[in-house]
Structure formats: structure tokens, C-alpha cells
Motif scaffolding. Structure first.
Motif, PDB file in Angstrom:
ATOM      1  N   PHE A 125     -18.978  51.979  50.535  1.00 23.30           N
ATOM      2  CA  PHE A 125     -18.552  50.662  50.848  1.00 23.30           C
ATOM      3  C   PHE A 125     -16.669  50.517  51.148  1.00 23.30           C
ATOM      4  CE2 PHE A 125     -22.938  50.635  50.957  1.00 23.30           C
ATOM      5  CZ  PHE A 125     -23.135  49.350  51.852  1.00 23.30           C
ATOM      6  N   GLY A 126     -16.159  51.350  50.594  1.00 18.88           N
ATOM      7  CA  GLY A 126     -14.980  50.910  49.689  1.00 18.88           C
ATOM      8  C   GLY A 126     -14.535  52.232  48.536  1.00 18.88           C
ATOM      9  N   LYS A 127     -12.816  51.668  47.905  1.00 22.45           N
ATOM     10  CA  LYS A 127     -12.150  52.186  47.560  1.00 22.45           C
ATOM     11  C   LYS A 127     -13.341  52.443  45.672  1.00 22.45           C
ATOM     12  CE  LYS A 127      -7.531  51.869  49.353  1.00 22.45           C
ATOM     13  NZ  LYS A 127      -6.141  51.709  48.430  1.00 22.45           N
ATOM     14  N   ALA A 128     -13.550  51.229  45.479  1.00 24.06           N
ATOM     15  CA  ALA A 128     -14.925  51.941  44.227  1.00 24.06           C
ATOM     16  C   ALA A 128     -15.892  53.010  44.630  1.00 24.06           C
ATOM     17  CB  ALA A 128     -15.635  50.662  44.295  1.00 24.06           C
ATOM     18  N   ASP A 129     -16.398  53.390  45.014  1.00 20.01           N
ATOM     19  CA  ASP A 129     -16.937  54.815  45.580  1.00 20.01           C
ATOM     20  C   ASP A 129     -16.367  55.638  44.797  1.00 20.01           C
ATOM     21  OD1 ASP A 129     -18.891  52.360  45.861  1.00 20.01           O
ATOM     22  OD2 ASP A 129     -18.455  52.866  47.794  1.00 20.01           O
ATOM     23  N   ALA A 133     -13.897  61.474  51.303  1.00 18.63           N
ATOM     24  CA  ALA A 133     -14.048  62.691  51.870  1.00 18.63           C
ATOM     25  C   ALA A 133     -15.033  63.223  51.112  1.00 18.63           C
ATOM     26  CB  ALA A 133     -13.192  63.554  51.425  1.00 18.63           C
ATOM     27  N   ALA A 134     -15.672  62.581  50.142  1.00 20.63           N
ATOM     28  CA  ALA A 134     -17.351  63.288  49.361  1.00 20.63           C
ATOM     29  C   ALA A 134     -18.239  62.586  50.051  1.00 20.63           C
ATOM     30  CB  ALA A 134     -16.864  62.647  47.708  1.00 20.63           C
ATOM     31  N   PHE A 135     -17.978  61.330  51.131  1.00 23.37           N
ATOM     32  CA  PHE A 135     -19.410  61.350  51.893  1.00 23.37           C
ATOM     33  C   PHE A 135     -19.577  61.463  53.587  1.00 23.37           C
ATOM     34  CE2 PHE A 135     -17.986  58.138  48.041  1.00 23.37           C
ATOM     35  CZ  PHE A 135     -19.785  57.814  47.645  1.00 23.37           C
ATOM     36  N   SER A 154     -16.856  59.114  62.373  1.00 23.77           N
ATOM     37  CA  SER A 154     -17.744  58.364  61.680  1.00 23.77           C
ATOM     38  C   SER A 154     -18.688  59.455  61.095  1.00 23.77           C
ATOM     39  CB  SER A 154     -18.165  57.178  61.474  1.00 23.77           C
ATOM     40  OG  SER A 154     -18.306  56.515  60.051  1.00 23.77           O
ATOM     41  N   THR A 155     -19.766  58.812  60.027  1.00 25.83           N
ATOM     42  CA  THR A 155     -20.911  58.984  59.921  1.00 25.83           C
ATOM     43  C   THR A 155     -21.963  58.446  59.496  1.00 25.83           C
ATOM     44  OG1 THR A 155     -21.014  59.749  57.225  1.00 25.83           O
ATOM     45  CG2 THR A 155     -20.310  61.293  58.089  1.00 25.83           C
ATOM     46  N   VAL A 156     -23.189  58.354  58.934  1.00 26.31           N
ATOM     47  CA  VAL A 156     -24.159  57.748  58.422  1.00 26.31           C
ATOM     48  C   VAL A 156     -23.467  57.221  57.413  1.00 26.31           C
ATOM     49  CG1 VAL A 156     -25.788  58.213  59.942  1.00 26.31           C
ATOM     50  CG2 VAL A 156     -25.567  59.052  58.207  1.00 26.31           C
TER      51      VAL A 156
END
Length: 287
Positions: A125-129, A133-135, A154-156
Motif C-alpha cells: 500500500f505504500g512505502k511503509a510496507d 519490488a518484494a511484492f 502490475s500484480t494482484v
């Protein structure tokens, strides 16, 4: 076996919260070269997801129809051996759809709660996550498409930005669970016998590219661009005012489905095996 259809329906989809969605467009065409037409919600106003499900079930019983939805029918599975690694969830597409439907109480087949709370740690959902690239995990069909110049963005697991398909896809999985008892869903189900309807996953940019639109400029926002695309797919032109970009995507994709559904290679991609068919599925048109 190459299935036979007499009608072709393309649905540009939405995962937005709420009960009515400006982003949903439904286009239908028959065999031949008649221009596809946009189908209005029988209840009036913008389409709801539940109304699309009801319409599909009713129309599937009338004539053998190929229905295409523009969302991912399952999350990636093959690369990591799980949809949501570390969480106890089903391991086949249809069972996962049932699971998503069972845990989401969002209005109108929505699934935002799955991303925002139930399985929050899997989605960006944003930089806090952390690092985006890890997602960025892909299904095999997406990796194959991108490796050949497709550039699906994109991906799901990406839940931020205008290009994200996360909420749309998980909401779509709830629809798939609702309609599967009435209409088979390829490739999770076998191709039907002649005279039956079928649901497939589509990617409207594939249709636009096939219609001559350049990569990165697949949206058709004026009548001339829309009709150039339709003519290149063997369709008569659209008359009257041009639709919005959702409607244009649906019209061109319906015409493309009609033009390509009888090509055997679309039903037998080289990389599609039983394990992939049961877990990740495949996007119609990726060969």
C-alpha cells in the motif's frame, strides 16, 4: 477441441468500493462483422458487480457465449508454492474463490477487507510496507507475456496507484465463485461441449495491441481511434458518440474475442499444464 461460440461478451471490471461502478462496462457481439454494442444495466444506472453476475448467468443459458473478464482469476502460485505464503488458505483456484467469498462481507462482492485487514501483510500500500519490488510476484502467464514484450504493469499484490488490479481481482474471484455452478471457467474447468458458454480471463491491452494500438497508448479516447481498432479486427464501425475509455476497451475486446476464439493456439498455450490450470489459470490470448 476448439469450442464454438455464437456470442462474445467483454466486461471491463472494477474493484472499487460501493454498490454501483462507473468503471464497469459490458460489450456484446454476435458472429459476423456487426459492431459490438454496450449493454446497459437492466436495473438502470451504473452496473453493480452482482448485476453483472446475474446478467451473465441469464445470458449464458440463452446461447453459447464466450465471456471475458479483465481481472486476474487467481494470485500467483507456482513460483512460491502458495497464494499467500505462511497463511492457511486453499491451494486451487475454485477453492480459493470460495474462501475469498466466505471471508469478505464487503458490499456488492467487494474484497477490499481481504487486502486491508484479513491478509494485509501480503499487499503493498505504500512505502511503509517496505520495498515494492518484494511484492511484485507474477503468475507464469504474466511472466511469459512480459518476457515477449507484453509489459503488463502490475500484480494482484500491488494495492496502490491507478494501475493496481488487486481489489478488482479479488472482487472478481467472488464473482467467479458465484457463477461457476452455472458456467465453466477456463482453464480451471475443461472446455465445454459445443453449445455451452464459457468464462475466460482477458487483458484488454492484448486486444488493443492486436487492433494496432501501440504499447503504452492502448486507450482509445476518440471515435476515430476506436473505429480504426474495430475495423482492424473485422468489425463494422461504432456509430454515434464515442463511449468512455472503459466502454471503448470493452467494445474492442469483444470484437477481438470474436476474431480469435476459433484459433486453436489460444486454447492450448505451450506452457499451460494441469498444475497451472488448477492453481493460477491463464489469460486468454497469451500464447
Amino acid at each position: 477441441m476448439t469450442p464454438r461460440f455464437v456470442r462474445f461478451a467483454a466486461i471491463d471490471w472494477s474493484g472499487a468500493k460501493g454498490a454501483r461502478h462507473k468503471g464497469i462496462a459490458v460489450a456484446l457481439c454476435t458472429e459476423g462483422d456487426a459492431v459490438p454494442r454496450l449493454i446497459a444495466n437492466p436495473a438502470g444506472g451504473f452496473w453493480s458487480r452482482e448485476a453483472v453476475a446475474d446478467w451473465l448467468v441469464a445470458e449464458a443459458a440463452k446461447a453459447p457465449t464466450l465471456f471475458g473478464f479483465d481481472f486476474s482469476f487467481a494470485p500467483p502460485f507456482v513460483a512460491r508454492g502458495a497464494y499467500l505464503p505462511g497463511d492457511a488458505v486453499p491451494e486451487t483456484g475454485p477453492d480459493f474463490w470460495a474462501y475469498v467469498d466466505s471471508i469478505c462481507t464487503d458490499v456488492d462482492l467487494g474484497a477490499a477487507s481481504l487486502l486491508e485487514s484479513t491478509h494485509r501483510r501480503h499487499f503493498y500500500f505504500g512505502k511503509a510496507d517496505g520495498t515494492k519490488a518484494a511484492f511484485m510476484h507474477n503468475r507464469l502467464c504474466e511472466s511469459h507475456y512480459n518476457a515477449h514484450g507484453g509489459n503488463k504493469p502490475s500484480t494482484v499484490y500491488d494495492a496502490i496507484g491507478a494501475a493496481q488490479v488487486a481489489k478488482a481481482s479479488f472482487a472478481g474471484m467472488r464473482l467467479l465463485h458465484r457463477v461457476r455452478g452455472h458456467v465453466p471457467i477456463w482453464p480451471f474447468d475443461p472446455l465445454p461441449a459445443p453449445g455451452a458458454s464459457l468464462v475466460v480471463e482477458i487483458y484488454t491491452s492484448i486486444a488493443a495491441r492486436a487492433a494496432g494500438r501501440p504499447r503504452g497508448r492502448t486507450k482509445m479516447r476518440d471515435l476515430a481511434a476506436l473505429n480504426d481498432a474495430l475495423r482492424s479486427l473485422g468489425s463494422a464501425p461504432h456509430e454515434g458518440l464515442p463511449p468512455d475509455d472503459h466502454g471503448a476497451d470493452a467494445l474492442v475486446t469483444a470484437a477481438w474475442m470474436r476474431a480469435t476464439a476459433q484459433r486453436p493456439e489460444h486454447w492450448t498455450p505451450d506452457l499451460l499444464d494441469p498444475h497451472i490450470a488448477a492453481t493460477e489459470g491463464w489469460t486468454f490470448g497469451v500464447i
